[in-house]
Design a protein around this motif. Structure first.
Motif, PDB file in Angstrom:
ATOM      1  N   PRO A 202       0.812  -1.219   0.000  1.00  0.00           N
ATOM      2  CA  PRO A 202       0.000   0.000   0.000  1.00  0.00           C
ATOM      3  C   PRO A 202       0.842   1.263   0.000  1.00  0.00           C
ATOM      4  O   PRO A 202       2.026   1.253   0.325  1.00  0.00           O
ATOM      5  CB  PRO A 202      -0.820  -0.125   1.283  1.00  0.00           C
ATOM      6  N   ASP A 203       0.195   2.352  -0.383  1.00  0.00           N
ATOM      7  CA  ASP A 203       0.813   3.668  -0.306  1.00  0.00           C
ATOM      8  C   ASP A 203       1.269   3.927   1.128  1.00  0.00           C
ATOM      9  O   ASP A 203       0.678   3.433   2.093  1.00  0.00           O
ATOM     10  CB  ASP A 203      -0.212   4.724  -0.741  1.00  0.00           C
ATOM     11  N   LEU A 204       2.316   4.717   1.253  1.00  0.00           N
ATOM     12  CA  LEU A 204       2.859   5.012   2.583  1.00  0.00           C
ATOM     13  C   LEU A 204       1.786   5.580   3.499  1.00  0.00           C
ATOM     14  O   LEU A 204       1.749   5.271   4.703  1.00  0.00           O
ATOM     15  CB  LEU A 204       4.031   5.998   2.452  1.00  0.00           C
ATOM     16  N   GLY A 234       1.616   3.068 -13.678  1.00  0.00           N
ATOM     17  CA  GLY A 234       1.170   2.643 -14.993  1.00  0.00           C
ATOM     18  C   GLY A 234      -0.235   2.066 -15.020  1.00  0.00           C
ATOM     19  O   GLY A 234      -0.977   2.122 -14.040  1.00  0.00           O
ATOM     20  N   TRP A 235      -0.606   1.496 -16.175  1.00  0.00           N
ATOM     21  CA  TRP A 235      -1.903   0.855 -16.371  1.00  0.00           C
ATOM     22  C   TRP A 235      -1.877  -0.517 -15.719  1.00  0.00           C
ATOM     23  O   TRP A 235      -0.945  -1.304 -15.946  1.00  0.00           O
ATOM     24  CB  TRP A 235      -2.206   0.713 -17.864  1.00  0.00           C
ATOM     25  N   LYS A 236      -2.910  -0.822 -14.931  1.00  0.00           N
ATOM     26  CA  LYS A 236      -2.877  -2.084 -14.196  1.00  0.00           C
ATOM     27  C   LYS A 236      -4.274  -2.469 -13.731  1.00  0.00           C
ATOM     28  O   LYS A 236      -5.221  -1.659 -13.793  1.00  0.00           O
ATOM     29  CB  LYS A 236      -1.945  -1.957 -12.991  1.00  0.00           C
ATOM     30  N   THR A 237      -4.393  -3.705 -13.259  1.00  0.00           N
ATOM     31  CA  THR A 237      -5.630  -4.180 -12.635  1.00  0.00           C
ATOM     32  C   THR A 237      -5.311  -4.689 -11.237  1.00  0.00           C
ATOM     33  O   THR A 237      -4.229  -5.232 -10.993  1.00  0.00           O
ATOM     34  CB  THR A 237      -6.278  -5.321 -13.452  1.00  0.00           C
ATOM     35  N   GLY A 238      -6.284  -4.507 -10.337  1.00  0.00           N
ATOM     36  CA  GLY A 238      -6.113  -4.992  -8.965  1.00  0.00           C
ATOM     37  C   GLY A 238      -5.150  -4.152  -8.163  1.00  0.00           C
ATOM     38  O   GLY A 238      -4.941  -2.966  -8.418  1.00  0.00           O
ATOM     39  N   GLY A 239      -4.537  -4.785  -7.183  1.00  0.00           N
ATOM     40  CA  GLY A 239      -3.554  -4.118  -6.350  1.00  0.00           C
ATOM     41  C   GLY A 239      -4.156  -3.142  -5.356  1.00  0.00           C
ATOM     42  O   GLY A 239      -5.282  -3.302  -4.891  1.00  0.00           O
ATOM     43  N   TRP A 240      -3.383  -2.116  -5.048  1.00  0.00           N
ATOM     44  CA  TRP A 240      -3.784  -1.079  -4.105  1.00  0.00           C
ATOM     45  C   TRP A 240      -4.170   0.191  -4.857  1.00  0.00           C
ATOM     46  O   TRP A 240      -3.661   0.457  -5.939  1.00  0.00           O
ATOM     47  CB  TRP A 240      -2.650  -0.760  -3.133  1.00  0.00           C
ATOM     48  N   GLY A 241      -5.033   0.981  -4.249  1.00  0.00           N
ATOM     49  CA  GLY A 241      -5.390   2.265  -4.820  1.00  0.00           C
ATOM     50  C   GLY A 241      -4.315   3.298  -4.559  1.00  0.00           C
ATOM     51  O   GLY A 241      -3.488   3.157  -3.663  1.00  0.00           O
ATOM     52  N   VAL A 242      -4.327   4.356  -5.365  1.00  0.00           N
ATOM     53  CA  VAL A 242      -3.385   5.453  -5.213  1.00  0.00           C
ATOM     54  C   VAL A 242      -3.964   6.488  -4.265  1.00  0.00           C
ATOM     55  O   VAL A 242      -5.170   6.731  -4.260  1.00  0.00           O
ATOM     56  CB  VAL A 242      -3.091   6.103  -6.578  1.00  0.00           C
TER      57      VAL A 242
END
Length: 333
Positions: A202-204, A234-242
């Motif tokens: 995740p973001d800090l 970049g362009w992506k799916t899933g993961g964490w939000g910005v």
């Protein structure tokens, strides 16, 4: 060609055991200029759309007084791709300059009020994208948006469509498209994808306060940068939000209208590397690539340039029938 993210410089979970349960898989899409077809996963490519299903339009008010011709934008992009094969210092030809001139914005006398056909943004087949959260037997995700981004609610009009590819027996071709768009930066140029699943944190600003403080101190002491592990660009799916650089306290994911906490589905990010110590996300196959291909201000291969913003689409985990939540996030790379 595949795209491979370099190994992380160290095992972050070994340094911060608390983060072991906070890692998530994310699929980096790595769009690159190409000629995808309806059977391909793509950005800006043609969609596998049933002939008897209406093409989506935007009926919101579009108070736009300056537009660009879509055919001219497309021609200018082809000229730019041709220039990528030449030296960066080589000047444009007179023919190319004439093409670029035709793609410049022009004034219009009144707001653009007619229903606007949406533009294809992405088509993702589950077979190509690891971890794509396909609902109810669907195997194809399609995303479209309105080429006029500024609406009354300051949010772009986006349509998310799940479907089963084998149910499309007769495809729509050619698909409707607008004759003009608001900015050339809002037209997704055709790109093939090179999906790659990696791990991100995740973001800090999303970390528990005590862990975040330790990470801050660790960065100061070691010279490592947490951005080499968190929220792949970049362009992506899933993961964490910005998380917004302007509102770091707003780190919680948005909620669906039903009250459920949403999950990141799709992210349109500006660049895959460079800036703010993100060079470590640069694929090893692109070690010698010209930055014109993959980084703003030209928008890279996709041409999409939202300035300092990233656009995120969140999905409701309770039902794919619930409208997606759209978030525009100010983020400096």
């Amino acid at each position: 060609m595949t795209r491979t993210t370099p190994p992380r410089p160290l095992d972050l979970a070994a340094v911060f055991p608390e983060l072991a349960t906070m890692s998530r898989n994310v699929t980096r899409l790595h769009p690159r200029s190409g000629s995808p077809g309806v059977e391909d996963s793509s950005v800006g490519g043609p969609l596998l759309w049933p002939r008897d299903e209406p093409w989506p339009t935007c009926t919101k008010s579009h108070e736009v007084y300056e537009v660009v011709d879509l055919d001219a934008v497309r021609a200018a992009h082809h000229a730019t791709v041709a220039r990528w094969s030449r030296s960066e210092d080589e000047p444009s030809t007179p023919e190319e300059e004439a093409i670029y001139d035709r793609s410049k914005p022009k004034k219009v006398d009144s707001p653009h009020t007619d229903p606007v056909p949406l533009l294809p943004v992405a088509q993702l087949y589950a077979r190509d994208v690891p971890g794509l959260p396909t609902p109810d037997g669907a195997d194809l995700l399609q995303i479209l948006w309105c080429p006029f981004m500024d609406h009354e609610d300051d949010m772009p009009a986006i349509r998310v469509r799940w479907r089963r590819a084998d149910e499309v027996t007769a495809g729509l071709s050619p698909a409707p498209e607008p004759s003009v768009i608001e900015l050339e930066d809002y037209w997704p140029a055709p790109c093939v994808l090179h999906p790659e699943q990696v791990t991100e944190y995740p973001d800090l600003n999303q970390l528990p306060a005590a862990v975040g403080a330790r990470v801050h101190a660790w960065q100061e002491e070691t010279g490592h940068h947490y951005t080499e592990f968190a929220v792949a660009p970049g362009w992506k799916t899933g993961g964490w939000g910005v998380v917004s650089s302007d509102e770091p306290d707003c780190a919680d994911p948005p909620r669906c209208a039903c009250g459920a906490v949403t999950e990141p589905l799709f992210t349109v990010g500006p660049g895959e590397w460079n800036g703010n110590n993100r060079g470590g996300w640069r694929p090893v196959e692109d070690a010698d690539a010209d930055d014109r291909h993959c980084y703003p201000p030209v928008g890279g291969a996709t041409k999409i340039d939202l300035g300092d913003e990233q656009l995120q689409i969140y999905r409701c985990p309770e039902s794919c029938e619930h409208p997606p939540v759209i978030v525009r996030v100010y983020q400096t790379l």
